[in-house]
Design a protein around this motif. Structure first.
Motif, mmCIF file in Angstrom:
data_model
loop_
_atom_site.group_PDB
_atom_site.id
_atom_site.type_symbol
_atom_site.label_atom_id
_atom_site.label_comp_id
_atom_site.label_asym_id
_atom_site.label_seq_id
_atom_site.Cartn_x
_atom_site.Cartn_y
_atom_site.Cartn_z
ATOM 1 N N LYS A 143 0.772 -1.138 0.055
ATOM 2 C CA LYS A 143 -0.252 0.123 0.160
ATOM 3 C C LYS A 143 0.886 1.253 -0.110
ATOM 4 N N VAL A 144 2.070 1.227 -0.010
ATOM 5 C CA VAL A 144 3.101 2.388 -0.420
ATOM 6 C C VAL A 144 3.418 2.631 -1.984
ATOM 7 N N ALA A 145 3.045 3.639 -2.371
ATOM 8 C CA ALA A 145 3.355 3.942 -3.776
ATOM 9 C C ALA A 145 4.574 4.724 -4.013
ATOM 10 N N LYS A 146 5.706 4.200 -4.468
ATOM 11 C CA LYS A 146 6.852 5.148 -4.504
ATOM 12 C C LYS A 146 7.009 5.348 -5.975
ATOM 13 N N LEU A 147 7.139 6.641 -6.185
ATOM 14 C CA LEU A 147 7.677 7.005 -7.714
ATOM 15 C C LEU A 147 8.907 7.877 -7.741
ATOM 16 N N LYS A 148 9.589 7.677 -8.558
ATOM 17 C CA LYS A 148 11.080 8.543 -8.804
ATOM 18 C C LYS A 148 10.701 9.167 -10.011
ATOM 19 N N LEU A 149 10.821 10.393 -9.898
ATOM 20 C CA LEU A 149 10.677 11.283 -10.994
ATOM 21 C C LEU A 149 12.122 12.157 -11.248
ATOM 22 N N THR A 150 12.695 12.099 -12.537
ATOM 23 C CA THR A 150 13.795 12.763 -12.884
ATOM 24 C C THR A 150 13.786 13.340 -13.966
ATOM 25 N N GLY A 151 14.470 14.700 -14.168
ATOM 26 C CA GLY A 151 14.482 15.511 -15.266
ATOM 27 C C GLY A 151 13.481 16.688 -14.970
ATOM 28 N N GLU A 152 12.568 17.098 -15.924
ATOM 29 C CA GLU A 152 11.765 18.422 -15.945
ATOM 30 C C GLU A 152 10.529 18.020 -16.106
ATOM 31 N N LEU A 153 9.688 18.542 -15.182
ATOM 32 C CA LEU A 153 8.277 17.902 -15.100
ATOM 33 C C LEU A 153 7.428 19.372 -15.662
ATOM 34 N N ASP A 154 7.051 19.483 -16.999
ATOM 35 C CA ASP A 154 6.432 20.389 -17.557
ATOM 36 C C ASP A 154 4.900 19.904 -18.231
ATOM 37 N N SER A 155 4.124 20.573 -18.881
ATOM 38 C CA SER A 155 2.748 20.226 -19.209
ATOM 39 C C SER A 155 2.916 18.702 -19.923
ATOM 40 N N LEU A 156 3.908 18.458 -20.744
ATOM 41 C CA LEU A 156 3.979 17.289 -21.583
ATOM 42 C C LEU A 156 4.292 16.200 -20.704
ATOM 43 N N SER A 157 5.245 16.164 -19.814
ATOM 44 C CA SER A 157 5.506 15.333 -18.601
ATOM 45 C C SER A 157 4.845 14.908 -17.551
#
Lengths: 106, 141
Positions: free
Chosen positions: A12-26
């Motif tokens: 029940k633990v969701a782990k997300l790793k985000l790398t780079g740039e988060l814009d409208s596309l990503s």
């Protein structure tokens, strides 16, 4: 800069790793990933932002969407965000609704 | 004024940010102010691309003008889409910011970050073109 995201849900633990740039596309990719992990009804959402260098309002909207999608019982942890991203969270009041931490488990 | 033109498609966002970042750094804008400017230009470029062009089935370009003086860095976006003044959007206020996340309205955050992210943001419609103008005051080191 390319955006990449990885995710796993364990106990029940969701782990997300985000790398780079988060814009409208990503942010669309981020949202899809949130929709995917939401199917497993996690109670904790852990976002590792250590290597995220940019977050637009589209990224903030996905954070709000996460809470709205997974319900009030969801606790959101943001792990090691860059200072400039913390500024954005504070400016928009989102820091009240998430837990900004140096590591997870806290 | 320097000009660089980008196709009004969502894939241009990254290139627009990189271009503005480069110009901003050349102009001597510090890291934090450059970052906030990038959030602002990203937001407005997204709106132009999605609502001015893509969602209404139009194709076009965004002209990105930039100009630096010792005290100021200015970026102007020009496009030929339907007139749209982003400053007329209702902004979220303190009350919204204190609401729990699940009750927060999802809109308006972007324009809020745009207006608060630069020294001055303005819009005008001139010669049949939308003009979104971002000004960043350069602090002396």
């Amino acid at each position: 800069m390319d955006f990449t995201i990885t995710s796993e849900v364990v106990d029940k633990v969701a782990k997300l790793k985000l790398t780079g740039e988060l814009d409208s596309l990503s942010a669309r990719v981020f949202q899809k990933e949130i929709e995917k992990v939401a199917l497993e009804s996690p109670t904790e959402l852990v976002l590792d932002l250590e290597n995220l260098s940019f977050m637009s309002s589209a990224g903030l909207r996905v954070l709000i969407f996460s809470k709205q999608k997974m319900g009030v019982g969801l606790t959101i942890y943001i792990v090691k965000p860059q200072e400039i991203i913390v500024d954005t969270l504070e400016k928009t009041g989102l820091q009240h609704s998430v837990n900004i931490v140096d590591q997870y488990p806290v | 004024m320097e000009l660089k033109t980008f196709p009004a498609i969502i894939d241009s966002l990254d290139a627009i940010r990189q271009y503005v970042k480069e110009k901003s750094q050349e102009a001597g804008v510090d890291k934090k102010a450059t970052y906030n400017l990038l959030v602002a230009v990203d937001e407005i470029a997204t709106n132009i691309i999605l609502y001015g062009y893509q969602n209404v089935g139009l194709e076009g370009n965004i002209d990105v003008f930039s100009e630096a003086t010792p005290n100021q860095f200015k970026v102007i976006f020009e496009d030929d889409a339907t007139p749209f003044d982003p400053t007329t959007r209702e902004l979220p206020d303190e009350e919204d910011f204190n609401l729990p996340l699940e009750e927060r309205p999802i809109g308006g955050l972007g324009i809020y970050l745009t207006i608060t992210g630069v020294s001055d943001f303005s819009y005008e419609y001139k010669n049949n073109r939308n003009r979104n103008i971002f000004v960043v005051d350069i602090k002396s080191p």
